[in-house]
Motif scaffolding. Structure first.
Motif, PDB file in Angstrom:
ATOM      1  N   MET A 150       0.846  -1.172   0.000  1.00  0.00           N
ATOM      2  CA  MET A 150       0.000   0.000   0.000  1.00  0.00           C
ATOM      3  C   MET A 150       0.890   1.234   0.000  1.00  0.00           C
ATOM      4  SD  MET A 150      -3.206   0.934   2.449  1.00  0.00           S
ATOM      5  CE  MET A 150      -2.395   0.475   3.937  1.00  0.00           C
ATOM      6  N   ASN A 151       0.558   2.185  -0.834  1.00  0.00           N
ATOM      7  CA  ASN A 151       1.353   3.389  -0.997  1.00  0.00           C
ATOM      8  C   ASN A 151       0.886   4.447  -0.001  1.00  0.00           C
ATOM      9  OD1 ASN A 151       2.887   5.483  -1.881  1.00  0.00           O
ATOM     10  ND2 ASN A 151       2.047   5.533  -3.948  1.00  0.00           N
ATOM     11  N   LYS A 152       1.666   4.643   1.067  1.00  0.00           N
ATOM     12  CA  LYS A 152       1.274   5.604   2.098  1.00  0.00           C
ATOM     13  C   LYS A 152       1.379   7.042   1.607  1.00  0.00           C
ATOM     14  CE  LYS A 152       2.119   2.753   6.043  1.00  0.00           C
ATOM     15  NZ  LYS A 152       2.559   2.681   7.396  1.00  0.00           N
ATOM     16  N   ARG A 153       2.232   7.261   0.627  1.00  0.00           N
ATOM     17  CA  ARG A 153       2.402   8.629   0.130  1.00  0.00           C
ATOM     18  C   ARG A 153       1.108   9.136  -0.491  1.00  0.00           C
ATOM     19  NH1 ARG A 153       4.431  11.338  -4.649  1.00  0.00           N
ATOM     20  NH2 ARG A 153       5.469  13.244  -3.989  1.00  0.00           N
ATOM     21  N   SER A 154       0.417   8.312  -1.244  1.00  0.00           N
ATOM     22  CA  SER A 154      -0.839   8.736  -1.864  1.00  0.00           C
ATOM     23  C   SER A 154      -1.914   9.000  -0.814  1.00  0.00           C
ATOM     24  CB  SER A 154      -1.321   7.710  -2.878  1.00  0.00           C
ATOM     25  OG  SER A 154      -1.615   6.492  -2.248  1.00  0.00           O
ATOM     26  N   TRP A 155      -1.932   8.187   0.233  1.00  0.00           N
ATOM     27  CA  TRP A 155      -2.905   8.407   1.313  1.00  0.00           C
ATOM     28  C   TRP A 155      -2.631   9.737   2.013  1.00  0.00           C
ATOM     29  CZ3 TRP A 155      -6.791   5.229   3.480  1.00  0.00           C
ATOM     30  CH2 TRP A 155      -7.000   4.031   2.794  1.00  0.00           C
ATOM     31  N   ILE A 156      -1.370   9.973   2.324  1.00  0.00           N
ATOM     32  CA  ILE A 156      -1.011  11.201   3.041  1.00  0.00           C
ATOM     33  C   ILE A 156      -1.292  12.420   2.182  1.00  0.00           C
ATOM     34  CG2 ILE A 156       0.928  12.497   4.007  1.00  0.00           C
ATOM     35  CD1 ILE A 156       2.053   9.761   4.923  1.00  0.00           C
ATOM     36  N   THR A 169      -5.078  13.005   1.915  1.00  0.00           N
ATOM     37  CA  THR A 169      -5.628  13.485   3.184  1.00  0.00           C
ATOM     38  C   THR A 169      -5.259  14.937   3.441  1.00  0.00           C
ATOM     39  OG1 THR A 169      -5.519  11.241   4.089  1.00  0.00           O
ATOM     40  CG2 THR A 169      -5.720  13.046   5.661  1.00  0.00           C
ATOM     41  N   VAL A 170      -4.014  15.296   3.198  1.00  0.00           N
ATOM     42  CA  VAL A 170      -3.572  16.673   3.432  1.00  0.00           C
ATOM     43  C   VAL A 170      -4.301  17.635   2.496  1.00  0.00           C
ATOM     44  CG1 VAL A 170      -1.589  18.234   3.215  1.00  0.00           C
ATOM     45  CG2 VAL A 170      -1.337  16.068   4.417  1.00  0.00           C
ATOM     46  N   VAL A 171      -4.425  17.283   1.235  1.00  0.00           N
ATOM     47  CA  VAL A 171      -5.109  18.166   0.283  1.00  0.00           C
ATOM     48  C   VAL A 171      -6.588  18.292   0.642  1.00  0.00           C
ATOM     49  CG1 VAL A 171      -5.750  18.472  -2.138  1.00  0.00           C
ATOM     50  CG2 VAL A 171      -3.450  17.745  -1.546  1.00  0.00           C
ATOM     51  N   ARG A 172      -7.211  17.204   1.071  1.00  0.00           N
ATOM     52  CA  ARG A 172      -8.621  17.284   1.492  1.00  0.00           C
ATOM     53  C   ARG A 172      -8.785  18.184   2.703  1.00  0.00           C
ATOM     54  NH1 ARG A 172     -12.758  13.363   0.582  1.00  0.00           N
ATOM     55  NH2 ARG A 172     -13.913  14.896   1.764  1.00  0.00           N
ATOM     56  N   LEU A 173      -7.871  18.057   3.651  1.00  0.00           N
ATOM     57  CA  LEU A 173      -7.948  18.917   4.836  1.00  0.00           C
ATOM     58  C   LEU A 173      -7.736  20.385   4.474  1.00  0.00           C
ATOM     59  CD1 LEU A 173      -6.105  16.709   7.468  1.00  0.00           C
ATOM     60  CD2 LEU A 173      -8.543  17.277   7.409  1.00  0.00           C
ATOM     61  N   LEU A 174      -6.788  20.641   3.587  1.00  0.00           N
ATOM     62  CA  LEU A 174      -6.566  22.015   3.143  1.00  0.00           C
ATOM     63  C   LEU A 174      -7.780  22.561   2.396  1.00  0.00           C
ATOM     64  CD1 LEU A 174      -2.852  21.910   1.954  1.00  0.00           C
ATOM     65  CD2 LEU A 174      -3.788  23.132   3.919  1.00  0.00           C
ATOM     66  N   ALA A 175      -8.433  21.717   1.610  1.00  0.00           N
ATOM     67  CA  ALA A 175      -9.618  22.147   0.873  1.00  0.00           C
ATOM     68  C   ALA A 175     -10.761  22.517   1.813  1.00  0.00           C
ATOM     69  CB  ALA A 175     -10.064  21.049  -0.086  1.00  0.00           C
ATOM     70  N   PHE A 176     -10.717  22.036   3.037  1.00  0.00           N
ATOM     71  CA  PHE A 176     -11.713  22.414   4.029  1.00  0.00           C
ATOM     72  C   PHE A 176     -11.258  23.597   4.883  1.00  0.00           C
ATOM     73  CE2 PHE A 176     -13.171  21.998   8.461  1.00  0.00           C
ATOM     74  CZ  PHE A 176     -14.518  22.245   8.281  1.00  0.00           C
ATOM     75  N   CYS A 190     -16.736  19.863  -2.939  1.00  0.00           N
ATOM     76  CA  CYS A 190     -16.719  20.180  -4.375  1.00  0.00           C
ATOM     77  C   CYS A 190     -15.298  20.157  -4.941  1.00  0.00           C
ATOM     78  CB  CYS A 190     -17.361  21.537  -4.626  1.00  0.00           C
ATOM     79  SG  CYS A 190     -19.133  21.555  -4.315  1.00  0.00           S
ATOM     80  N   VAL A 191     -14.359  20.732  -4.209  1.00  0.00           N
ATOM     81  CA  VAL A 191     -12.960  20.727  -4.664  1.00  0.00           C
ATOM     82  C   VAL A 191     -12.451  19.299  -4.772  1.00  0.00           C
ATOM     83  CG1 VAL A 191     -10.602  21.318  -3.956  1.00  0.00           C
ATOM     84  CG2 VAL A 191     -12.399  23.049  -3.863  1.00  0.00           C
ATOM     85  N   SER A 192     -12.758  18.493  -3.780  1.00  0.00           N
ATOM     86  CA  SER A 192     -12.319  17.096  -3.797  1.00  0.00           C
ATOM     87  C   SER A 192     -12.941  16.343  -4.964  1.00  0.00           C
ATOM     88  CB  SER A 192     -12.693  16.424  -2.488  1.00  0.00           C
ATOM     89  OG  SER A 192     -12.425  15.051  -2.539  1.00  0.00           O
ATOM     90  N   TYR A 193     -14.208  16.546  -5.196  1.00  0.00           N
ATOM     91  CA  TYR A 193     -14.910  15.818  -6.252  1.00  0.00           C
ATOM     92  C   TYR A 193     -14.429  16.238  -7.637  1.00  0.00           C
ATOM     93  CZ  TYR A 193     -18.698  13.646  -8.832  1.00  0.00           C
ATOM     94  OH  TYR A 193     -19.413  12.872  -9.696  1.00  0.00           O
ATOM     95  N   ILE A 194     -14.186  17.529  -7.829  1.00  0.00           N
ATOM     96  CA  ILE A 194     -13.826  18.034  -9.149  1.00  0.00           C
ATOM     97  C   ILE A 194     -12.337  17.863  -9.452  1.00  0.00           C
ATOM     98  CG2 ILE A 194     -13.699  20.116 -10.586  1.00  0.00           C
ATOM     99  CD1 ILE A 194     -16.268  21.056  -9.124  1.00  0.00           C
ATOM    100  N   ARG A 204      -8.142  10.339  -5.476  1.00  0.00           N
ATOM    101  CA  ARG A 204      -9.252   9.661  -4.806  1.00  0.00           C
ATOM    102  C   ARG A 204      -9.422   8.246  -5.352  1.00  0.00           C
ATOM    103  NH1 ARG A 204     -13.097  13.005  -6.083  1.00  0.00           N
ATOM    104  NH2 ARG A 204     -13.845  11.797  -7.862  1.00  0.00           N
ATOM    105  N   GLU A 205      -9.336   8.096  -6.670  1.00  0.00           N
ATOM    106  CA  GLU A 205      -9.466   6.767  -7.263  1.00  0.00           C
ATOM    107  C   GLU A 205      -8.290   5.872  -6.894  1.00  0.00           C
ATOM    108  OE1 GLU A 205     -10.023   7.439 -11.420  1.00  0.00           O
ATOM    109  OE2 GLU A 205     -12.148   7.953 -11.173  1.00  0.00           O
ATOM    110  N   GLU A 206      -7.108   6.441  -6.792  1.00  0.00           N
ATOM    111  CA  GLU A 206      -5.939   5.650  -6.408  1.00  0.00           C
ATOM    112  C   GLU A 206      -6.067   5.146  -4.973  1.00  0.00           C
ATOM    113  OE1 GLU A 206      -1.144   6.295  -5.892  1.00  0.00           O
ATOM    114  OE2 GLU A 206      -2.231   7.547  -7.318  1.00  0.00           O
ATOM    115  N   VAL A 207      -6.502   6.014  -4.074  1.00  0.00           N
ATOM    116  CA  VAL A 207      -6.692   5.607  -2.683  1.00  0.00           C
ATOM    117  C   VAL A 207      -7.811   4.571  -2.588  1.00  0.00           C
ATOM    118  CG1 VAL A 207      -7.438   6.423  -0.415  1.00  0.00           C
ATOM    119  CG2 VAL A 207      -5.746   7.721  -1.686  1.00  0.00           C
ATOM    120  N   ALA A 208      -8.880   4.763  -3.332  1.00  0.00           N
ATOM    121  CA  ALA A 208      -9.984   3.797  -3.320  1.00  0.00           C
ATOM    122  C   ALA A 208      -9.531   2.441  -3.865  1.00  0.00           C
ATOM    123  CB  ALA A 208     -11.154   4.330  -4.131  1.00  0.00           C
ATOM    124  N   ARG A 209      -8.726   2.448  -4.931  1.00  0.00           N
ATOM    125  CA  ARG A 209      -8.223   1.204  -5.507  1.00  0.00           C
ATOM    126  C   ARG A 209      -7.329   0.468  -4.505  1.00  0.00           C
ATOM    127  NH1 ARG A 209      -3.548   0.309  -7.279  1.00  0.00           N
ATOM    128  NH2 ARG A 209      -3.067   2.495  -7.617  1.00  0.00           N
TER     129      ARG A 209
END
Length: 95
Positions: free
Chosen positions: A1-7, A10-17, A44-48, A54-59
């Motif tokens: 599992m690639n922790k870099r993609s998770w981190i 997560t950081v970008v999602r938190l910043l988007a909020f 909206c930022v996360s979705y767009i 998001r797809e990489e983390v979900a995969r």
């Protein structure tokens, strides 16, 4: 599992909020309303803009959750030996 993609995700999602939240609080919007607006903006930022991460983390999450793991039990070898012995006995009884 690639922790870099998770981190990163997560950081970008938190910043988007938190960035819109801080801006709204700075211009003195009601805190409850600012939180609600910031959550919608972050969603909206996360979705767009964050489709690929998001797809990489979900995969990766799917792969970890559905990984093929053999069920290993300690008594499997003993059961197999007993079944083989029983089959051999049954085969010798027919002769």
């Amino acid at each position: 599992m690639n922790k870099r993609s998770w981190i990163t995700f997560t950081v970008v999602r938190l910043l988007a909020f938190f960035v819109p939240l801080l801006v709204l609080l700075f211009i003195q919007v009601n805190p409850w309303l600012a939180t609600l607006i910031a959550a919608v903006i972050g969603l909206c930022v996360s979705y767009i803009f964050l489709r690929r991460p998001r797809e990489e983390v979900a995969r990766e999450l799917y792969e970890v959750r559905h990984a093929e793991k053999p069920t290993i039990r300690e008594d499997d070898a003993a059961e197999d030996a007993a079944l083989d012995a029983h089959a051999a006995d049954a085969g010798s009884d027919k002769n």
